[in-house]
Scaffold this active site. Structure first.
Site, PDB file in Angstrom:
ATOM      1  CD  GLU A 225      -8.714  -1.158   4.056  1.00  0.00           C
ATOM      2  OE1 GLU A 225      -8.219  -0.856   5.161  1.00  0.00           O
ATOM      3  OE2 GLU A 225      -9.069  -0.315   3.225  1.00  0.00           O
TER       4      GLU A 225
ATOM      5  CG  ASN B 242      -1.838   1.122   1.317  1.00  0.00           C
ATOM      6  OD1 ASN B 242      -1.780   2.022   0.478  1.00  0.00           O
ATOM      7  ND2 ASN B 242      -2.706   1.118   2.303  1.00  0.00           N
TER       8      ASN B 242
ATOM      9  CB  ILE C 157     -13.570   5.262  15.196  1.00  0.00           C
ATOM     10  CG1 ILE C 157     -12.435   6.286  15.093  1.00  0.00           C
ATOM     11  CG2 ILE C 157     -14.667   5.780  16.123  1.00  0.00           C
ATOM     12  CD1 ILE C 157     -12.718   7.414  14.113  1.00  0.00           C
TER      13      ILE C 157
ATOM     14  CG  ASP D 145      -5.916   9.586  18.007  1.00  0.00           C
ATOM     15  OD1 ASP D 145      -6.757   9.058  18.766  1.00  0.00           O
ATOM     16  OD2 ASP D 145      -4.983   8.956  17.491  1.00  0.00           O
TER      17      ASP D 145
ATOM     18  NE  ARG E 148      -9.801  12.572   4.039  1.00  0.00           N
ATOM     19  CZ  ARG E 148      -9.750  11.270   3.783  1.00  0.00           C
ATOM     20  NH1 ARG E 148     -10.823  10.633   3.361  1.00  0.00           N
ATOM     21  NH2 ARG E 148      -8.640  10.598   3.937  1.00  0.00           N
TER      22      ARG E 148
ATOM     23  NE  ARG F 241      -6.020   1.703  -0.225  1.00  0.00           N
ATOM     24  CZ  ARG F 241      -6.010   2.852   0.416  1.00  0.00           C
ATOM     25  NH1 ARG F 241      -4.912   3.302   0.965  1.00  0.00           N
ATOM     26  NH2 ARG F 241      -7.101   3.554   0.515  1.00  0.00           N
TER      27      ARG F 241
ATOM     28  CD  GLU G 224     -11.432  -3.108  13.376  1.00  0.00           C
ATOM     29  OE1 GLU G 224     -10.463  -3.523  14.020  1.00  0.00           O
ATOM     30  OE2 GLU G 224     -11.420  -2.988  12.134  1.00  0.00           O
ATOM     31  CG  ASN G 225     -10.071  -0.167  18.596  1.00  0.00           C
ATOM     32  OD1 ASN G 225      -9.903  -1.255  19.107  1.00  0.00           O
ATOM     33  ND2 ASN G 225      -9.475   0.210  17.483  1.00  0.00           N
TER      34      ASN G 225
ATOM     35  CG  HIS H 241     -12.728   3.431   3.159  1.00  0.00           C
ATOM     36  ND1 HIS H 241     -13.390   4.418   3.854  1.00  0.00           N
ATOM     37  CD2 HIS H 241     -11.415   3.613   3.413  1.00  0.00           C
ATOM     38  CE1 HIS H 241     -12.523   5.174   4.490  1.00  0.00           C
ATOM     39  NE2 HIS H 241     -11.310   4.713   4.233  1.00  0.00           N
TER      40      HIS H 241
ATOM     41  N   GLY I  60     -12.704   5.183  10.506  1.00  0.00           N
ATOM     42  CA  GLY I  60     -11.301   5.362  10.881  1.00  0.00           C
ATOM     43  C   GLY I  60     -10.998   6.836  10.718  1.00  0.00           C
TER      44      GLY I  60
HETATM   45  P1  ADP Z   1      -6.915   5.091   8.971  1.00  0.00           P
HETATM   46  O1  ADP Z   1      -6.608   3.672   8.520  1.00  0.00           O
HETATM   47  O2  ADP Z   1      -8.008   5.746   8.218  1.00  0.00           O
HETATM   48  O3  ADP Z   1      -5.706   5.951   9.132  1.00  0.00           O
HETATM   49  P2  ADP Z   1      -7.765   3.777  11.424  1.00  0.00           P
HETATM   50  O4  ADP Z   1      -8.813   2.875  10.888  1.00  0.00           O
HETATM   51  O5  ADP Z   1      -6.489   3.190  11.873  1.00  0.00           O
HETATM   52  O6  ADP Z   1      -7.503   4.986  10.440  1.00  0.00           O
HETATM   53  O7  ADP Z   1      -8.428   4.582  12.647  1.00  0.00           O
HETATM   54  C1  ADP Z   1      -7.738   5.558  13.321  1.00  0.00           C
HETATM   55  C2  ADP Z   1      -8.684   6.173  14.338  1.00  0.00           C
HETATM   56  O8  ADP Z   1      -9.121   5.160  15.252  1.00  0.00           O
HETATM   57  C3  ADP Z   1      -8.035   7.262  15.179  1.00  0.00           C
HETATM   58  O9  ADP Z   1      -8.853   8.412  15.214  1.00  0.00           O
HETATM   59  C4  ADP Z   1      -7.979   6.637  16.548  1.00  0.00           C
HETATM   60  O10 ADP Z   1      -8.124   7.591  17.546  1.00  0.00           O
HETATM   61  C5  ADP Z   1      -9.160   5.718  16.541  1.00  0.00           C
HETATM   62  N1  ADP Z   1      -9.022   4.738  17.614  1.00  0.00           N
HETATM   63  C6  ADP Z   1      -8.129   3.744  17.741  1.00  0.00           C
HETATM   64  N2  ADP Z   1      -8.289   3.107  18.928  1.00  0.00           N
HETATM   65  C7  ADP Z   1      -9.304   3.735  19.580  1.00  0.00           C
HETATM   66  C8  ADP Z   1      -9.957   3.579  20.840  1.00  0.00           C
HETATM   67  N3  ADP Z   1      -9.583   2.607  21.687  1.00  0.00           N
HETATM   68  N4  ADP Z   1     -10.968   4.414  21.139  1.00  0.00           N
HETATM   69  C9  ADP Z   1     -11.339   5.386  20.303  1.00  0.00           C
HETATM   70  N5  ADP Z   1     -10.775   5.595  19.106  1.00  0.00           N
HETATM   71  C10 ADP Z   1      -9.780   4.787  18.737  1.00  0.00           C
END
Ligand code: ADP
Length: 395
Positions: free
Chosen positions: A383, A7, A331, A282, A240, A90, A333-334, A179, A209
């Site tokens: 991905e 990628n 976001i 973030d 964005r 990618r 997932e977490n 995506h 994300g």
């Molecule tokens: P990309 O691939 O688009 O760069 P990601 O899918 O890795 O992004 O997502 C990044 C985002 O996920 C960040 O804003 C980060 O703060 C958020 N994130 C990661 N872990 C957590 C968490 N435990 N709680 C809240 N947000 C999270």
């Protein structure tokens, strides 16, 4: 059968080497600051992490450093480059031409080059990555996997903008969506987790994300998605703006004495939750500040959640219902609190979250309650694995 997935961004490059006999990850890595002072490779193998500093002037040098590292006995990854069977790349934009992944040949390279106009920041970097591999591994087949491909089945009424038709005819101004690899992967995975055929389901996939988008996946086909001509449209994202009144561009350009392209740059890089909160792009930082009572951080989160819920509800309406909602991306997932806030706005379509279970860091699990009329799932996106699968199939 080992497949290398690449990628390639403008100054960064992510890669994974996968053993596709069992789909296991052998090694992954990230090179940052290509062409900038302080470039380095961060390599991850099992639980080990190595940071390798090296001046890398361009993608050729970066990829040859990757290959050199893969066969370096110190890391015990592979012993010869012959062990790389094929390389999957990618590619961000496939325009209208590429509706699925393809083996790269001269015509495909020309096709990807033609799409530079549509993705001036991304496609050149992707092309550079493919060319570097062609030079370094001349015998190996390359496969291009497009971010736009999964959305190529959108009906005309979803992809057209209500602007003069000639702009579409002359310049291909239309919605493409991005995506796609992730939306396809998680919709299939969700069907598998539900023990159902994806062709019988109406799924809304939320890839949340730093960049974020939503797709309406009906019978396995993406029939609408929130990103459009570029990845700027749709949700509120890390930096964005997502959807806004286009008249703002001219208004701000006059007030701030900026060109249209400078305003678009602000909309891409200084807007979203960063622009609103003034805290960070973030979500972890913003959630922390919101908890401390920072009103703008709270506002940014509320705006983000509201926009997601709006899209989910409108896609449910368009598909004539929704069987499953999928959360994925960093976001999705977490962040249990974001999922909860979004689902709370969707109770009217029968969404009922198991709030306790939602807080247990679920992965590839159902998080809706037994009574919920809509299944809600957290699915880990992958991905790279999706790219490796397409590559394996094509070579
Ligand atoms: P990309 O691939 O688009 O760069 P990601 O899918 O890795 O992004 O997502 C990044 C985002 O996920 C960040 O804003 C980060 O703060 C958020 N994130 C990661 N872990 C957590 C968490 N435990 N709680 C809240 N947000 C999270």
């Amino acid at each position: 059968m080992n497949i290398l997935v690449i990628n390639s961004g403008s100054s960064s490059l992510k890669f994974q080497l996968l053993n596709m006999s069992d789909e296991s990850l052998i090694v992954s890595g990230l090179i940052e600051r290509i062409g900038i002072e302080g470039s380095r490779l961060v390599l991850k193998k099992d639980d080990d992490k190595y940071v390798l500093e090296r001046e890398l002037k361009n993608h050729d040098e970066a990829l040859s450093f990757v290959l050199e590292t893969l066969i370096d006995a110190k890391y015990a990854i592979i012993s010869s480059l012959d062990e790389i069977y094929a390389v999957g790349h990618r590619v961000v934009h496939g325009g209208e031409e590429y509706t699925k992944s393809v083996v790269v040949d001269d015509d495909v390279m020309k096709g990807i080059e033609k799409c530079i106009d549509l993705a001036p920041l991304h496609n050149p970097a992707n092309i550079t990555g493919i060319k570097a591999i062609q030079k370094l591994l001349p015998k190996v087949k390359n496969v291009a996997v497009f971010d736009t491909a999964f959305h190529s089945g959108m009906p005309e009424e979803a992809y057209m903008y209500a602007i003069p038709y000639e702009y579409y005819q002359n310049y291909k101004v239309r919605r493409y969506g991005f995506h796609g690899t992730s939306h396809k992967f998680v919709s299939n995975k969700a069907a598998e987790l539900l023990n159902k055929n994806v062709k019988d389901l109406k799924i809304v996939t939320c890839h949340l994300g730093n960049g974020a988008s939503i797709a309406a996946v009906k019978d396995g086909i993406s029939i609408d998605t929130s990103m459009g001509f570029t990845p700027l449209e749709g949700l509120v994202m890390g930096t964005r703006s997502g959807d806004l009144d286009p008249a703002i561009v001219e208004f701000v350009s006059t007030k701030e004495n900026l060109t249209a392209s400078e305003v678009v740059n602000v909309l891409n890089k200084k807007s979203g939750v960063l622009g609103v909160s003034g805290v960070s792009s973030d979500f972890r930082d913003i959630e922390d500040k919101a908890k401390e009572g920072n009103k703008r951080a709270e506002l940014a989160l509320n705006m983000f959640d509201r926009r997601v819920a709006k899209y989910v509800a409108s896609y449910a309406a368009m598909m004539g219902g929704v069987d499953a909602i999928v959360f994925t991306g960093g976001i999705g997932e977490n962040s249990a609190s974001n999922r909860e806030a979004i689902c709370d706005m969707l109770t009217f379509i029968g969404v009922e979250l198991d709030k306790e279970f939602n807080n247990t860091r679920p992965k590839n699990k159902l998080i809706s309650s037994k009574n919920s009329k809509v299944d809600v799932l957290v699915v880990e996106t992958n991905e790279e694995l999706a790219i490796a699968r397409d590559t394996k199939e094509l070579v």
